[in-house]
Write a protein that holds these residues in place. Sequence first.
Motif, PDB file in Angstrom:
ATOM      1  N   VAL A  21       0.849  -1.185   0.000  1.00  0.00           N
ATOM      2  CA  VAL A  21       0.000   0.000   0.000  1.00  0.00           C
ATOM      3  C   VAL A  21       0.890   1.242   0.000  1.00  0.00           C
ATOM      4  N   ALA A  22       0.612   2.159  -0.921  1.00  0.00           N
ATOM      5  CA  ALA A  22       1.313   3.436  -1.007  1.00  0.00           C
ATOM      6  C   ALA A  22       0.312   4.508  -1.380  1.00  0.00           C
ATOM      7  N   ALA A  23       0.456   5.652  -0.792  1.00  0.00           N
ATOM      8  CA  ALA A  23      -0.428   6.781  -1.095  1.00  0.00           C
ATOM      9  C   ALA A  23      -1.898   6.385  -0.991  1.00  0.00           C
ATOM     10  N   GLY A  24      -2.209   5.496  -0.032  1.00  0.00           N
ATOM     11  CA  GLY A  24      -3.582   5.084   0.201  1.00  0.00           C
ATOM     12  C   GLY A  24      -4.146   4.086  -0.784  1.00  0.00           C
ATOM     13  N   GLU A  25      -3.316   3.557  -1.679  1.00  0.00           N
ATOM     14  CA  GLU A  25      -3.773   2.625  -2.716  1.00  0.00           C
ATOM     15  C   GLU A  25      -2.990   1.318  -2.649  1.00  0.00           C
ATOM     16  N   VAL A  26      -3.629   0.226  -3.067  1.00  0.00           N
ATOM     17  CA  VAL A  26      -2.929  -1.038  -3.230  1.00  0.00           C
ATOM     18  C   VAL A  26      -2.153  -0.937  -4.546  1.00  0.00           C
ATOM     19  N   VAL A  27      -0.822  -1.022  -4.444  1.00  0.00           N
ATOM     20  CA  VAL A  27       0.040  -0.859  -5.621  1.00  0.00           C
ATOM     21  C   VAL A  27       0.781  -2.143  -5.990  1.00  0.00           C
ATOM     22  N   GLY A  28       0.646  -3.169  -5.151  1.00  0.00           N
ATOM     23  CA  GLY A  28       1.283  -4.453  -5.438  1.00  0.00           C
ATOM     24  C   GLY A  28       0.607  -5.554  -4.663  1.00  0.00           C
ATOM     25  N   THR A  29       0.756  -6.793  -5.151  1.00  0.00           N
ATOM     26  CA  THR A  29       0.138  -7.924  -4.481  1.00  0.00           C
ATOM     27  C   THR A  29       0.839  -9.219  -4.871  1.00  0.00           C
ATOM     28  N   LEU A  30       0.670 -10.214  -4.058  1.00  0.00           N
ATOM     29  CA  LEU A  30       1.023 -11.594  -4.372  1.00  0.00           C
ATOM     30  C   LEU A  30       0.249 -12.487  -3.422  1.00  0.00           C
ATOM     31  N   ARG A  31       0.296 -13.791  -3.701  1.00  0.00           N
ATOM     32  CA  ARG A  31      -0.356 -14.743  -2.811  1.00  0.00           C
ATOM     33  C   ARG A  31       0.590 -15.904  -2.540  1.00  0.00           C
ATOM     34  N   VAL A  32       0.366 -16.552  -1.395  1.00  0.00           N
ATOM     35  CA  VAL A  32       1.111 -17.753  -1.029  1.00  0.00           C
ATOM     36  C   VAL A  32       0.101 -18.860  -0.767  1.00  0.00           C
ATOM     37  N   VAL A  33       0.331 -20.006  -1.392  1.00  0.00           N
ATOM     38  CA  VAL A  33      -0.490 -21.186  -1.172  1.00  0.00           C
ATOM     39  C   VAL A  33       0.406 -22.217  -0.502  1.00  0.00           C
ATOM     40  N   PHE A  34       0.004 -22.661   0.671  1.00  0.00           N
ATOM     41  CA  PHE A  34       0.798 -23.640   1.418  1.00  0.00           C
ATOM     42  C   PHE A  34       0.441 -25.043   0.959  1.00  0.00           C
ATOM     43  N   LYS A  35       1.437 -25.722   0.395  1.00  0.00           N
ATOM     44  CA  LYS A  35       1.311 -27.102  -0.059  1.00  0.00           C
ATOM     45  C   LYS A  35       2.139 -27.976   0.885  1.00  0.00           C
ATOM     46  N   PRO A  36       1.905 -29.279   0.914  1.00  0.00           N
ATOM     47  CA  PRO A  36       2.705 -30.134   1.810  1.00  0.00           C
ATOM     48  C   PRO A  36       4.211 -30.052   1.524  1.00  0.00           C
TER      49      PRO A  36
ATOM     50  N   ARG B  59       1.340  -0.623 -12.863  1.00  0.00           N
ATOM     51  CA  ARG B  59       2.257  -0.109 -13.891  1.00  0.00           C
ATOM     52  C   ARG B  59       2.959   1.175 -13.439  1.00  0.00           C
ATOM     53  N   ASP B  60       2.243   2.083 -12.789  1.00  0.00           N
ATOM     54  CA  ASP B  60       2.833   3.363 -12.380  1.00  0.00           C
ATOM     55  C   ASP B  60       3.783   3.235 -11.196  1.00  0.00           C
ATOM     56  N   TRP B  61       3.826   2.063 -10.558  1.00  0.00           N
ATOM     57  CA  TRP B  61       4.649   1.874  -9.362  1.00  0.00           C
ATOM     58  C   TRP B  61       5.798   0.888  -9.572  1.00  0.00           C
ATOM     59  N   ARG B  62       5.997   0.444 -10.795  1.00  0.00           N
ATOM     60  CA  ARG B  62       7.059  -0.525 -11.063  1.00  0.00           C
ATOM     61  C   ARG B  62       8.438   0.121 -10.970  1.00  0.00           C
ATOM     62  N   ARG B  63       9.435  -0.724 -10.797  1.00  0.00           N
ATOM     63  CA  ARG B  63      10.847  -0.317 -10.709  1.00  0.00           C
ATOM     64  C   ARG B  63      11.138   0.483  -9.443  1.00  0.00           C
ATOM     65  N   ARG B  64      10.379   0.214  -8.382  1.00  0.00           N
ATOM     66  CA  ARG B  64      10.606   0.881  -7.093  1.00  0.00           C
ATOM     67  C   ARG B  64      10.858  -0.130  -5.973  1.00  0.00           C
ATOM     68  N   GLY B  65      11.068  -1.396  -6.350  1.00  0.00           N
ATOM     69  CA  GLY B  65      11.378  -2.412  -5.349  1.00  0.00           C
ATOM     70  C   GLY B  65      10.170  -3.011  -4.656  1.00  0.00           C
ATOM     71  N   ILE B  66       8.976  -2.730  -5.166  1.00  0.00           N
ATOM     72  CA  ILE B  66       7.764  -3.215  -4.502  1.00  0.00           C
ATOM     73  C   ILE B  66       7.648  -4.731  -4.588  1.00  0.00           C
ATOM     74  N   ALA B  67       7.867  -5.310  -5.754  1.00  0.00           N
ATOM     75  CA  ALA B  67       7.766  -6.772  -5.882  1.00  0.00           C
ATOM     76  C   ALA B  67       8.792  -7.454  -4.985  1.00  0.00           C
ATOM     77  N   ARG B  68       9.982  -6.906  -4.914  1.00  0.00           N
ATOM     78  CA  ARG B  68      11.024  -7.475  -4.051  1.00  0.00           C
ATOM     79  C   ARG B  68      10.590  -7.431  -2.586  1.00  0.00           C
ATOM     80  N   ARG B  69      10.069  -6.288  -2.156  1.00  0.00           N
ATOM     81  CA  ARG B  69       9.615  -6.169  -0.763  1.00  0.00           C
ATOM     82  C   ARG B  69       8.457  -7.113  -0.476  1.00  0.00           C
ATOM     83  N   LEU B  70       7.544  -7.265  -1.416  1.00  0.00           N
ATOM     84  CA  LEU B  70       6.447  -8.223  -1.247  1.00  0.00           C
ATOM     85  C   LEU B  70       6.983  -9.647  -1.104  1.00  0.00           C
ATOM     86  N   MET B  71       7.901 -10.010  -1.991  1.00  0.00           N
ATOM     87  CA  MET B  71       8.478 -11.360  -1.943  1.00  0.00           C
ATOM     88  C   MET B  71       9.174 -11.611  -0.613  1.00  0.00           C
TER      89      MET B  71
END
Length: 150
Positions: A55-70, A82-94
């Motif tokens: 979340v940045a500037a009050g908006e959801v700007v990135g997401t991912l999900r985790v599914v737990f398997k055995p 698109r407007d928030w790419r190249r700022r390290g968001i995916a890395r921080r989410l991961m």
Amino acid sequence: MTDPAEILIFDVPVFSTLCNAAFGLRRNVFVLEQKVPEDEEHDADDLTATHFVAVAAGEVVGTLRVVFKPEHAKIGRVAVDRDWRRRGIARRLMLAAMDHCRARGEDRFYLTAQTDKLGFYEKLGFTAFGEQFMDAGMPHLAMRTYTQSA
């Protein structure tokens, strides 16, 4: 421009307001930008997954999900506005998702990556394996952070 420190990462319940905003973001990225068929974007795993949002500037700007398997924690549906790419968001989410999994005792991670994103995941410790395959019309490879036992 928002300071990276002002980008917050949360795990959120499915169908909460923030998760619904994440589903909207996924639709924009996968269905509208990447032309993934709408009926392939959501699946039954969405109901049981742990969903993360940036979340940045009050908006959801990135997401991912985790599914737990055995056998591992499967990370997927990584998307950044698109407007928030190249700022390290995916890395921080991961990193947040992987820390969450480790806190639960899971340290084996798996994902399937679009082939143009392999370098990103390799920097996070993932290794590609197996044959390339097509998913939603795009080439992918499976990746994991562990070696398969014989």
